[in-house]
Design a protein around this motif. Structure first.
Motif, PDB file in Angstrom:
ATOM      1  N   GLY A  20       0.819  -1.206   0.000  1.00  0.00           N
ATOM      2  CA  GLY A  20       0.000   0.000   0.000  1.00  0.00           C
ATOM      3  C   GLY A  20       0.854   1.257   0.000  1.00  0.00           C
ATOM      4  N   LEU A  21       1.916   1.225   0.817  1.00  0.00           N
ATOM      5  CA  LEU A  21       2.801   2.382   0.939  1.00  0.00           C
ATOM      6  C   LEU A  21       3.562   2.637  -0.368  1.00  0.00           C
ATOM      7  CD1 LEU A  21       3.202   3.886   3.719  1.00  0.00           C
ATOM      8  CD2 LEU A  21       5.538   2.993   3.647  1.00  0.00           C
ATOM      9  N   LEU A  22       4.186   1.574  -0.885  1.00  0.00           N
ATOM     10  CA  LEU A  22       4.946   1.699  -2.129  1.00  0.00           C
ATOM     11  C   LEU A  22       4.040   2.180  -3.259  1.00  0.00           C
ATOM     12  CD1 LEU A  22       7.133  -1.556  -2.211  1.00  0.00           C
ATOM     13  CD2 LEU A  22       7.925   0.792  -1.926  1.00  0.00           C
ATOM     14  N   SER A  23       2.870   1.575  -3.293  1.00  0.00           N
ATOM     15  CA  SER A  23       1.935   1.881  -4.353  1.00  0.00           C
ATOM     16  C   SER A  23       1.505   3.351  -4.285  1.00  0.00           C
ATOM     17  CB  SER A  23       0.725   0.963  -4.203  1.00  0.00           C
ATOM     18  OG  SER A  23      -0.069   1.039  -5.339  1.00  0.00           O
ATOM     19  N   PHE A  24       1.317   3.836  -3.072  1.00  0.00           N
ATOM     20  CA  PHE A  24       0.912   5.228  -2.885  1.00  0.00           C
ATOM     21  C   PHE A  24       2.008   6.180  -3.378  1.00  0.00           C
ATOM     22  CE2 PHE A  24       0.748   9.075  -0.186  1.00  0.00           C
ATOM     23  CZ  PHE A  24      -0.507   9.541  -0.559  1.00  0.00           C
ATOM     24  N   VAL A  25       3.247   5.901  -2.958  1.00  0.00           N
ATOM     25  CA  VAL A  25       4.367   6.754  -3.375  1.00  0.00           C
ATOM     26  C   VAL A  25       4.491   6.765  -4.900  1.00  0.00           C
ATOM     27  CG1 VAL A  25       6.872   7.031  -3.298  1.00  0.00           C
ATOM     28  CG2 VAL A  25       5.615   6.444  -1.213  1.00  0.00           C
ATOM     29  N   VAL A  26       4.397   5.576  -5.483  1.00  0.00           N
ATOM     30  CA  VAL A  26       4.490   5.468  -6.940  1.00  0.00           C
ATOM     31  C   VAL A  26       3.391   6.294  -7.604  1.00  0.00           C
ATOM     32  CG1 VAL A  26       4.087   3.846  -8.843  1.00  0.00           C
ATOM     33  CG2 VAL A  26       5.718   3.277  -7.038  1.00  0.00           C
ATOM     34  N   ASN A  27       2.177   6.179  -7.095  1.00  0.00           N
ATOM     35  CA  ASN A  27       1.067   6.920  -7.690  1.00  0.00           C
ATOM     36  C   ASN A  27       1.252   8.428  -7.566  1.00  0.00           C
ATOM     37  OD1 ASN A  27      -0.097   4.570  -8.398  1.00  0.00           O
ATOM     38  ND2 ASN A  27      -1.613   4.553  -6.750  1.00  0.00           N
ATOM     39  N   VAL A  28       1.738   8.865  -6.391  1.00  0.00           N
ATOM     40  CA  VAL A  28       1.949  10.298  -6.180  1.00  0.00           C
ATOM     41  C   VAL A  28       2.966  10.819  -7.198  1.00  0.00           C
ATOM     42  CG1 VAL A  28       2.972  12.003  -4.633  1.00  0.00           C
ATOM     43  CG2 VAL A  28       1.302  10.360  -3.747  1.00  0.00           C
ATOM     44  N   LEU A  29       4.113  10.117  -7.286  1.00  0.00           N
ATOM     45  CA  LEU A  29       5.153  10.582  -8.204  1.00  0.00           C
ATOM     46  C   LEU A  29       4.679  10.571  -9.651  1.00  0.00           C
ATOM     47  CD1 LEU A  29       8.361   8.988  -6.673  1.00  0.00           C
ATOM     48  CD2 LEU A  29       7.757  11.415  -6.776  1.00  0.00           C
ATOM     49  N   ARG A  30       3.842   9.576  -9.977  1.00  0.00           N
ATOM     50  CA  ARG A  30       3.374   9.492 -11.355  1.00  0.00           C
ATOM     51  C   ARG A  30       2.347  10.568 -11.680  1.00  0.00           C
ATOM     52  NH1 ARG A  30       1.509   4.005 -13.480  1.00  0.00           N
ATOM     53  NH2 ARG A  30       1.292   5.329 -15.314  1.00  0.00           N
ATOM     54  N   SER A  31       1.706  11.108 -10.631  1.00  0.00           N
ATOM     55  CA  SER A  31       0.674  12.104 -10.924  1.00  0.00           C
ATOM     56  C   SER A  31       1.232  13.529 -10.945  1.00  0.00           C
ATOM     57  CB  SER A  31      -0.483  11.976  -9.929  1.00  0.00           C
ATOM     58  OG  SER A  31       0.010  12.100  -8.611  1.00  0.00           O
ATOM     59  N   VAL A  32       2.502  13.702 -10.519  1.00  0.00           N
ATOM     60  CA  VAL A  32       3.098  15.040 -10.590  1.00  0.00           C
ATOM     61  C   VAL A  32       3.582  15.295 -12.025  1.00  0.00           C
ATOM     62  CG1 VAL A  32       4.955  16.531  -9.744  1.00  0.00           C
ATOM     63  CG2 VAL A  32       3.869  14.891  -8.195  1.00  0.00           C
ATOM     64  N   PRO A  33       3.088  16.361 -12.662  1.00  0.00           N
ATOM     65  CA  PRO A  33       3.569  16.663 -14.022  1.00  0.00           C
ATOM     66  C   PRO A  33       5.089  16.874 -14.008  1.00  0.00           C
ATOM     67  CG  PRO A  33       1.672  18.011 -13.464  1.00  0.00           C
ATOM     68  CD  PRO A  33       2.090  17.317 -12.210  1.00  0.00           C
ATOM     69  N   PHE A  34       5.762  16.421 -15.056  1.00  0.00           N
ATOM     70  CA  PHE A  34       7.222  16.458 -15.031  1.00  0.00           C
ATOM     71  C   PHE A  34       7.781  17.874 -14.882  1.00  0.00           C
ATOM     72  CE2 PHE A  34      11.431  16.523 -17.027  1.00  0.00           C
ATOM     73  CZ  PHE A  34      12.080  15.713 -16.112  1.00  0.00           C
ATOM     74  N   VAL A  35       7.111  18.836 -15.493  1.00  0.00           N
ATOM     75  CA  VAL A  35       7.582  20.227 -15.400  1.00  0.00           C
ATOM     76  C   VAL A  35       7.670  20.669 -13.933  1.00  0.00           C
ATOM     77  CG1 VAL A  35       7.190  22.573 -16.231  1.00  0.00           C
ATOM     78  CG2 VAL A  35       6.278  20.642 -17.501  1.00  0.00           C
ATOM     79  N   ILE A  36       6.634  20.283 -13.175  1.00  0.00           N
ATOM     80  CA  ILE A  36       6.594  20.651 -11.759  1.00  0.00           C
ATOM     81  C   ILE A  36       7.723  19.938 -11.005  1.00  0.00           C
ATOM     82  CG2 ILE A  36       5.136  20.764  -9.690  1.00  0.00           C
ATOM     83  CD1 ILE A  36       3.772  22.187 -11.950  1.00  0.00           C
ATOM     84  N   LEU A  37       7.853  18.631 -11.308  1.00  0.00           N
ATOM     85  CA  LEU A  37       8.872  17.819 -10.645  1.00  0.00           C
ATOM     86  C   LEU A  37      10.251  18.441 -10.846  1.00  0.00           C
ATOM     87  CD1 LEU A  37       8.872  15.080  -9.114  1.00  0.00           C
ATOM     88  CD2 LEU A  37       9.585  14.018 -11.249  1.00  0.00           C
ATOM     89  N   LEU A  38      10.493  18.902 -12.065  1.00  0.00           N
ATOM     90  CA  LEU A  38      11.771  19.498 -12.440  1.00  0.00           C
ATOM     91  C   LEU A  38      12.106  20.684 -11.522  1.00  0.00           C
ATOM     92  CD1 LEU A  38      13.757  19.009 -14.779  1.00  0.00           C
ATOM     93  CD2 LEU A  38      12.515  20.703 -16.101  1.00  0.00           C
ATOM     94  N   ILE A  39      11.082  21.476 -11.228  1.00  0.00           N
ATOM     95  CA  ILE A  39      11.307  22.679 -10.414  1.00  0.00           C
ATOM     96  C   ILE A  39      11.357  22.329  -8.922  1.00  0.00           C
ATOM     97  CG2 ILE A  39      10.304  24.914  -9.738  1.00  0.00           C
ATOM     98  CD1 ILE A  39       8.997  24.782 -12.652  1.00  0.00           C
ATOM     99  N   VAL A  40      10.391  21.517  -8.484  1.00  0.00           N
ATOM    100  CA  VAL A  40      10.322  21.144  -7.075  1.00  0.00           C
ATOM    101  C   VAL A  40      11.603  20.467  -6.623  1.00  0.00           C
ATOM    102  CG1 VAL A  40       9.154  19.592  -5.434  1.00  0.00           C
ATOM    103  CG2 VAL A  40       7.811  20.987  -7.008  1.00  0.00           C
ATOM    104  N   MET A  41      12.207  19.725  -7.547  1.00  0.00           N
ATOM    105  CA  MET A  41      13.367  18.937  -7.152  1.00  0.00           C
ATOM    106  C   MET A  41      14.687  19.712  -7.127  1.00  0.00           C
ATOM    107  SD  MET A  41      13.110  15.000  -8.303  1.00  0.00           S
ATOM    108  CE  MET A  41      14.858  14.899  -8.040  1.00  0.00           C
ATOM    109  N   ILE A  42      14.650  20.978  -7.524  1.00  0.00           N
ATOM    110  CA  ILE A  42      15.908  21.728  -7.635  1.00  0.00           C
ATOM    111  C   ILE A  42      16.822  21.602  -6.403  1.00  0.00           C
ATOM    112  CG2 ILE A  42      16.876  24.083  -7.782  1.00  0.00           C
ATOM    113  CD1 ILE A  42      14.780  24.649  -9.951  1.00  0.00           C
ATOM    114  N   PRO A  43      16.297  21.775  -5.176  1.00  0.00           N
ATOM    115  CA  PRO A  43      17.201  21.635  -4.013  1.00  0.00           C
ATOM    116  C   PRO A  43      17.809  20.235  -3.904  1.00  0.00           C
ATOM    117  CG  PRO A  43      15.066  22.554  -3.376  1.00  0.00           C
ATOM    118  CD  PRO A  43      14.936  22.125  -4.788  1.00  0.00           C
TER     119      PRO A  43
END
Lengths: 340, 222
Positions: free
Chosen positions: B59-82
């Motif tokens: 359940g935990l792994l699946s949730f994390v996977v789903n969250v990451l998959r639902s973040v648009p890549f453009v957002i991920l690119l910026i959020v991950m800068i630090p």
């Protein structure tokens, strides 16, 4: 080494949406070393679960399961893996690895056990493939083989670690009749030559009749009848067993009774077994007692290595009681189906 | 001839862009496969009625996977800068793009691996268990070899997804063909640059798909 398998009051139930659904209840059974033991039942009777208990692919919910006197349900992981190497298994859909060649499939259990050198493994694989008659197919992939050949690979693979027990899960159900016979011959040969105990489950009477020594009939998760194959099938007592016999002989009891309704005389069923099958008993007794007979139905066949005959006769005239007594004294079994 | 047809195409820039795309794709694919494969296997094994069934872990792994998959890549690119700066020391250029690409593609690939493993006939797992195999032996000896064609197909799809993700790398100055198309082709109205980069991307994707299909066929025995 003797390998006795004992089920002692075995229960198994599955939890389905909060409810316990019983699959097997109160199984008591002993399977003797070196015999071919058949379990027959319709789908859902629990036979598939029963055979999987022996190598603990399914765990019983209660009861004891003894192999060589050890309760295997108490084994730890290592002991269980060691046990499984001593038990081969073949399957209805063969379950070969499609990504491995025939030779690699047969070598697979040896590599898992990791006890043999490469050369020893190769030698053993060659020996096994020769036994099942597939030496020239060693480097093919399973998808290039026929059903019968795939099952032979399955058998070679199951024998690789020199098991004492071979479990057969509907091993011939996906095969045509001719291939079924050849696979059954191979199993009988293995049983004879290696002294292996074979436990097989099937829904086909012919499989039981061809190779089994003893049989258990399963219905609704219980063993309703068991014993030597000839006893169980020539004189079925439970309704489920009777149905199996009738299905395999394409006989409908009601239809038959209608047909016999207008036949005069007493109707009896005689069962001959072993050498008596070929004796001229019928003519002799009829002559001596002045009885006339007409054969209404009959079958002369073999159960494993034992010839048998089962005839339904209408008897008229003469001393019928004396004739029946004579039949019994000649070693025939007499069942009265209808009085005069 | 080329000068008149493609007046705005700077061949040195184009070469650099190709180089950047390849190095982004290569590194991110490598890390995605290395991280995603075990994650996919873990998802499969902890799943319902599987070998190591662990509803909570799954359940935990699946949730994390789903969250990451639902973040648009453009957002991920910026959020991950630090985080990217922490890992590679820079949030700029190819090195600044590979971590977000890996984080974006790994859950995707892991899900595809899980699906590929589920396609393996249960009977084969059962047969291997009946031989006395350990879970480890079942995974490496039976599951992965049997699922190999499916996993290769998953890797192909993932590689192509990475190509399209990498087109957004311009946002952090990552470079590559996609970036060239956006900066020159779109923002400076250099249609010829746009056409050339799109053709090159198309060729790249076609080549990846063909190579992937070849591998899948080569390892399929069914």
């Amino acid at each position: 080494m003797t390998t006795t398998i004992q089920f002692k009051n075995i229960h198994k139930s599955y939890r389905v949406s909060g409810q316990d659904i019983p699959a097997l209840s109160g199984i008591d059974l002993t399977i003797n070393p070196g015999e071919i033991f058949g379990m027959i039942g319709h789908s859902g009777a629990g036979k598939s679960t029963l055979v999987r208990l022996i190598n603990l692919l399914e765990r019983p919910s209660g009861g004891e399961l003894l192999i060589d006197g050890d309760d295997i349900t108490r084994f730890d992981d290592d002991a269980l893996r060691a046990l499984r190497r001593r038990i081969g298994m073949i399957f209805q859909h063969f379950n070969l690895l499609s990504s491995k060649t025939v030779a690699d499939n047969v070598a697979f259990p040896l590599r898992l056990a990791g006890k043999k050198s490469r050369a020893e493994t190769d030698a053993r694989v060659a020996e096994l493939l020769a036994r099942v008659g597939l030496s020239e197919h060693a480097s093919k992939y399973p998808s290039q083989l026929s059903g019968g050949q795939k099952q032979r690979v399955g058998i070679a693979r199951a024998l690789a670690t020199e098991p004492k027990i071979l479990l057969c899960d509907e091993a011939t159900s996906a095969l045509d009749p001719q291939t079924t016979q050849s696979v059954l011959r191979l199993l009988a040969e293995i049983n004879r030559e290696l002294g292996l105990t074979i436990v097989l489950i099937t829904h086909e009477m012919d499989v039981i009749r061809t190779i089994c020594d003893r049989v258990a009939v399963l219905d609704g998760g219980k063993i309703v009848e068991h014993g030597p194959v000839a006893d169980v099938f020539l004189h079925p007592k439970h309704i489920t067993t009777k149905r199996f016999v009738q299905e395999s002989e394409h006989v409908d009891e009601n239809e038959q009774n209608d047909d016999f309704a207008h036949v005069p005389g007493r109707i009896v069923r005689l069962t001959f077994r072993g050498e008596a099958t070929y004796e001229p008993v019928l003519g002799k007794v009829a002559r001596d007692c002045g009885v006339d007979f007409s054969i209404l139905a009959g079958r002369i066949d073999r159960i494993k290595d034992t010839p048998y005959g089962q005839l339904t006769l209408a008897l008229t005239g003469g001393d019928i009681d004396a004739a029946l007594a004579r039949f019994e004294s000649e070693g025939l079994t007499v069942e009265a189906l209808r009085d005069a | 001839m080329l000068e008149t047809l493609l007046p705005n195409v700077d061949w040195i820039d184009l070469w650099q862009a190709c180089h950047d795309t390849f190095s982004m794709l290569g590194w991110s694919l490598l890390f995605t496969l290395v991280l995603g494969l075990p994650l996919g296997v873990l998802l499969f094994l902890t799943g319902k009625r599987q070998l190591l069934s662990q509803p909570v872990v799954y359940g935990l792994l699946s949730f994390v996977v789903n969250v990451l998959r639902s973040v648009p890549f453009v957002i991920l690119l910026i959020v991950m800068i630090p985080l990217t700066t922490l890992i590679t020391g820079t949030s700029f250029g190819v090195a600044g793009v590979v971590p977000p690409l890996v984080v974006g593609a790994t859950p995707f690939f892991a899900r595809l691996v899980e699906t590929a493993l589920r396609e393996v006939d249960r009977g084969i797992i059962e047969a291997t268990q009946a031989m006395g195999a350990t879970t480890r032996q079942i995974v490496f000896g039976a599951l992965l070899p049997e699922a190999l064609p499916g996993i290769l197909a998953a890797a192909t799809v993932t590689a192509i997804t990475l190509v399209s993700y990498s087109a957004m790398s311009g946002l952090v100055g990552g470079g590559g063909l996609g970036d060239l198309a956006v900066r020159n082709g779109y923002q400076r109205f250099q249609t010829d640059v746009m056409v050339v980069t799109v053709i090159l991307l198309l060729v790249l994707v076609q080549a990846l798909q063909m190579a992937g299909d070849r591998l899948v066929t080569h390892f399929s025995r069914k």
